[in-house]
Design an enzyme around this catalytic site. Structure first.
Site, PDB file in Angstrom:
ATOM      1  N   LYS A 142       0.843  -1.205   0.000  1.00 50.58           N
ATOM      2  CA  LYS A 142       0.000   0.000   0.000  1.00 50.58           C
ATOM      3  C   LYS A 142       0.877   1.253   0.000  1.00 50.58           C
ATOM      4  CE  LYS A 142      -3.672   2.234   2.720  1.00 50.58           C
ATOM      5  NZ  LYS A 142      -2.977   3.475   3.168  1.00 50.58           N
TER       6      LYS A 142
ATOM      7  N   HIS B  87      -1.895   7.889   0.914  1.00 46.72           N
ATOM      8  CA  HIS B  87      -2.219   7.851   2.337  1.00 46.72           C
ATOM      9  C   HIS B  87      -3.348   8.832   2.672  1.00 46.72           C
ATOM     10  CE1 HIS B  87      -0.318   5.812   5.875  1.00 46.72           C
ATOM     11  NE2 HIS B  87      -1.137   6.613   6.518  1.00 46.72           N
TER      12      HIS B  87
END
Length: 381
Positions: free
Chosen positions: A252, A276
């Site tokens: 991620k 993020h």
């Protein structure tokens, strides 16, 4: 107030029910918050192609993410402090996701622990890993996730150092909250939230306290977390994590084609195109604007997911049209949780499902797996 109909409605309700410091933790970005705003604004710039006189019956939103069957291509994103939006928040959200048929991803920085979530779920959930300097603790987290039956490990790559979030500093954010006059006032004006917190023992970082070395109280926790994120994190660490984990692995925080190629080289099962949620590099491009470029670069080698800015089922549809196999919602489910607890998470998912289903039909498609760029009338990316 009438029943919430949109994610924005849930956000407004959560603002009234969650203490300011925790609501603003979820509802903020770093520095100027420019990237946070761009994540939402750039979805709005994508226009859909309306189709008529087509068969809209027997529609299906079912898909897969890294080989797992999902009721729609949406997962609950890993979010820190979730148990401070509502008492036992991670446990409630995990139960809602399981009942709905979508993945739940537990953050390392959760209030409820891996074991807490495992105790209230019957199907595997996913676990998000922050890589710390203390590799023994990282190994411990991986082992605990294995023992809990987690079916995927999500390694966050974009938080080697923490982006400054002005609201958190102004608010003096902590878990549990400090008992200063400002914090006491914030909590006193949210009695329903306070009653929930009085009824739970989970008020600090459950994955860390009692598990990490020399962290047995809150005074040592703050300094430990500030010091432990590893600025030396590299692709070699992913190799080590992959060996220790031995299962499905997702990386991620990829926002660049070159990094996407490096991520694909690790043999991971998927990457999440993400900035993020606009909470790290302010001034970075939005996630959705980078999705098509990363799909073009490595989409034939690795499964592509996307995170950041999704506030509706329409946004999910646009992401799928641009090549995402899966999408993640963080703030939408947090708004639902803060507004109404588990019922609010259920409602957030239902809102997104209905919007996704109706919009797909009006674009002339009956199966989410058949959605592609042909449904777009205008795509600036």
């Amino acid at each position: 107030m009438t029943a919430p109909l949109t994610i924005a409605d849930l956000k407004a309700l959560a603002r009234r029910r969650v203490p300011k410091m925790f609501f603003e933790y979820a509802d903020s970005g770093s520095w100027t918050e420019g990237t946070y705003r761009a994540n939402e604004d750039d979805f709005a710039a994508i226009k859909l192609r309306q189709r008529v006189m087509v068969d809209m019956t027997n529609r299906s939103l079912k898909s897969t993410m890294i080989g797992h069957d999902v009721a729609m291509p949406v997962a609950l994103a890993p979010t820190g402090f979730t148990g401070m939006q509502h008492a036992d928040g991670e446990m409630l959200a995990a139960k809602a996701a399981e009942e709905f048929g979508v993945p739940f991803t537990l953050s390392t920085m959760s209030i409820c622990s891996i074991e807490d979530v495992a105790s209230v779920t019957t199907k595997p959930f996913w676990f998000q890993l922050y890589v710390m300097r203390d590799r023994d603790f990282v190994q411990n987290l991986i082992d605990r996730a294995k023992k809990a039956g987690c079916s995927a490990l999500v390694v966050t790559a974009d938080l080697q150092i923490l982006g400054q979030r002005h609201k958190d500093l102004h608010n003096g954010l902590s878990a549990p909250p400090k008992f200063t006059p400002k914090h006491v006032w914030q909590m006193a004006t949210r009695p329903q939230w306070c009653l929930g917190m009085l009824g739970t023992k989970r008020r600090t970082f459950g994955n860390i306290v009692g598990h990490a070395k020399n962290v047995s109280d809150l005074s040592s926790l703050g300094s430990w977390t500030a010091e432990q994120f590893d600025p030396r994190l590299s692709w070699k660490d992913i190799e080590w994590i992959k060996q220790q984990w031995g299962g499905k692995l997702i990386i991620k925080g990829v926002l660049d084609e070159e990094d996407a190629r490096a991520a694909a080289d690790t043999g991971a099962d998927a990457i999440i195109v993400s900035n993020h949620g606009g909470r790290q590099l302010d001034g970075a491009p939005s996630s959705i604007s980078m999705l098509p470029k990363i799909v073009a670069a490595v989409g034939d080698r690795i499964e592509i997911h996307v995170d950041g800015g999704i506030r509706s089922g329409q946004d999910v549809l646009k992401a799928v049209a641009l090549g995402a196999r899966g999408t993640y919602i963080g703030r939408p489910f947090l708004y639902g949780l803060g507004a109404m607890g588990k019922e609010g998470v259920d409602l957030a998912l239902s809102i997104i499902r209905k919007e996704l289903d109706v919009t797909m039909a009006l674009c002339g498609k009956r199966d989410i797996q058949a959605v592609d760029r042909s449904i777009l009338a205008h795509n600036p990316y």
